[in-house]
Design an enzyme around this catalytic site. Structure first.
Site, PDB file in Angstrom:
ATOM      1  N   GLY A   9       0.684  -1.027   0.075  1.00  0.00           N
ATOM      2  CA  GLY A   9      -0.004   0.033   0.045  1.00  0.00           C
ATOM      3  C   GLY A   9       0.907   1.575   0.066  1.00  0.00           C
ATOM      4  O   GLY A   9       1.421   1.379   0.973  1.00  0.00           O
ATOM      5  N   SER A  11       1.229   5.070   0.272  1.00  0.00           N
ATOM      6  CA  SER A  11       0.157   6.315   0.598  1.00  0.00           C
ATOM      7  C   SER A  11       0.517   7.720  -0.279  1.00  0.00           C
ATOM      8  O   SER A  11      -0.066   8.567  -0.121  1.00  0.00           O
ATOM      9  CB  SER A  11       0.135   6.276   1.958  1.00  0.00           C
ATOM     10  OG  SER A  11       1.441   6.874   2.396  1.00  0.00           O
ATOM     11  N   VAL A  14       6.548   8.584   3.272  1.00  0.00           N
ATOM     12  CA  VAL A  14       7.945   8.206   3.164  1.00  0.00           C
ATOM     13  C   VAL A  14       7.914   6.844   3.695  1.00  0.00           C
ATOM     14  O   VAL A  14       8.785   5.729   3.195  1.00  0.00           O
ATOM     15  CB  VAL A  14       9.030   9.113   3.881  1.00  0.00           C
ATOM     16  CG1 VAL A  14       8.697   9.078   5.530  1.00  0.00           C
ATOM     17  CG2 VAL A  14      10.479   8.589   3.452  1.00  0.00           C
ATOM     18  N   SER A  16       5.817   4.117   3.629  1.00  0.00           N
ATOM     19  CA  SER A  16       5.341   3.129   2.657  1.00  0.00           C
ATOM     20  C   SER A  16       6.368   2.978   1.558  1.00  0.00           C
ATOM     21  O   SER A  16       6.647   1.889   1.101  1.00  0.00           O
ATOM     22  CB  SER A  16       4.206   3.158   2.300  1.00  0.00           C
ATOM     23  OG  SER A  16       3.678   4.526   1.564  1.00  0.00           O
ATOM     24  N   CYS A 100     -10.588   1.980  10.026  1.00  0.00           N
ATOM     25  CA  CYS A 100      -9.946   1.779   8.640  1.00  0.00           C
ATOM     26  C   CYS A 100      -9.044   0.964   8.451  1.00  0.00           C
ATOM     27  O   CYS A 100      -8.959   0.243   7.472  1.00  0.00           O
ATOM     28  CB  CYS A 100      -9.489   3.249   8.370  1.00  0.00           C
ATOM     29  SG  CYS A 100      -8.880   3.461   6.924  1.00  0.00           S
ATOM     30  N   CYS A 196      -7.502   9.722   9.311  1.00  0.00           N
ATOM     31  CA  CYS A 196      -7.215   8.847   7.874  1.00  0.00           C
ATOM     32  C   CYS A 196      -7.919   9.571   7.057  1.00  0.00           C
ATOM     33  O   CYS A 196      -7.301   9.217   5.845  1.00  0.00           O
ATOM     34  CB  CYS A 196      -7.515   7.480   8.083  1.00  0.00           C
ATOM     35  SG  CYS A 196      -9.092   7.099   8.683  1.00  0.00           S
TER      36      CYS A 196
END
Length: 368
Positions: A9, A11, A14, A16, A100, A196
């Protein structure tokens, strides 16, 4: 670790990005997915996923992996946002990041990744997984100041068995150093601190669009009116800012004193539509030795045994020694050695045995 197909994933941040690079470096077949979870007013200055997607695409290009854009906005609205609003309407303060993770990032995203032929998924969370006795444990991240196991405590065995947290073994400073060394375009990008899906926008302004609100009285612990609130849903226990009331105690002021102790939200009384406030951070109304939690979720699949553990009742909190009492698949109570401040219904109480996150539940009530 055996080389496998891993869907990461991405996003736009930095963490991920470095997670994806580490997996690629270790020889895995890595595919990136950018999850779009919110569509309402997404072109605003506060919550533009377009900017994050551009950053994620730039990262994928540098690392040399494919990137797919997937829209989970419908699932998010049904599974997370609807529950978020229900909790606020009930006078509680939910934690949408917890829901989430359980419903979108490690359910809808995992299902999508498996359809793509993935053996594992990975994210940039600061946490770790460890196989132990035929089960999978969820561990705190090595960087205690960034540990995100609190937000992941509702993950189950099936989800964790398919999940990798590559940056969980690193300090945040090391992640930044790696990003700079490999010249990632987002190496210095500021960490996101917003909820989120809401982003950095003013929270009350956002909620105002979705919740009806009825103004009412603000009273102190003696029942004296000290101001008016704009709607109970817009306040949370322990809140100090945005109350719109002064800080002088009448009995002190009458003697010429000037006790400017700040006011804190201490209770909500929905039946009377009244907000109760107290002065002083350590007022007894703000301290709890005991809480009851519902909607429990246990990482190992069953409630742990009664006994002494540690717990957090909010994310930015040191572990607090407690005794787990009356554990069941759905409910539990915690008794704390030291009183906990502003224990808030709707937030998560998360249980730990050392570095192992055991799971948790939603705080229902607390007592002194």
């Amino acid at each position: 670790m055996r080389k496998s197909r891993v869907v990461v994933g991405l996003s736009g941040g930095v963490d991920s990005a470095v997670a994806a690079w580490l997996l690629k470096r270790d020889g895995h077949e890595v595919v990136g997915i950018f999850m779009k979870n919110w569509e309402d007013d997404d072109d605003s200055e506060y919550c533009s996923s377009n900017i994050d997607f551009v950053d994620a695409a730039a990262v994928a290009d540098v690392i040399g992996i494919e990137l797919e854009h997937v829209n989970f906005a419908a699932e998010y609205k049904d599974r997370v946002f609807a529950e978020f609003l229900r909790e606020y309407l009930a006078g509680r303060t939910p934690n949408p990041d917890v829901l989430c993770n359980a419903e979108i990032k490690f359910k809808a995203f995992l299902d999508h990744a498996l359809r793509l032929g993935a053996e594992k998924i990975a994210t940039g969370h600061y946490a770790r997984v460890r196989a132990s006795g035929g089960a999978v444990q969820l561990l705190k991240g090595v960087d205690g100041s960034k540990d995100q196991s609190y937000f992941l405590h509702r993950l189950n065995q099936a989800q964790l068995a398919r999940t990798l947290f590559p940056v969980g073994e690193l300090k945040k400073t090391q992640v930044r150093e790696i990003a700079a060394e490999i010249k990632l375009p987002n190496a210095k990008k500021k960490d996101s601190t917003g909820i989120c899906f809401i982003g950095e926008r003013p929270f009350r302004e956002f909620l105002n669009r979705y919740l009806s609100h009825e103004p009412g009285l603000i009273e102190d612990e003696r029942g004296r009116a000290v101001g008016r609130h704009v709607g109970l849903s817009f306040y949370t226990l322990g809140q100090r800012q945005g109350l719109g009331i002064g800080g002088i105690k009448p009995h002190k002021a009458a003697r010429g004193g000037a006790d400017h102790a700040p006011w804190y939200v201490a209770r909500k009384e929905p039946a009377r539509n009244t907000l109760r406030v107290v002065q002083g951070h350590d007022h007894p109304w703000l301290l709890s030795h005991r809480l009851a939690a519902t909607d429990a979720s246990w990482v190992g699949g069953a409630a742990p045994a009664r006994g002494r553990y540690a717990a957090k009742t909010r994310y930015r909190q040191a572990d607090a020694t407690c005794t787990l009492q009356e554990p069941s698949p759905a409910t539990f109570t915690l008794e704390f050695e030291q009183p906990q401040w502003a224990v808030t219904p709707g937030q998560s109480a998360v249980l730990y045995d050392g570095e192992v996150c055991l799971g948790g539940g939603v705080i229902d009530t607390s007592t002194a």
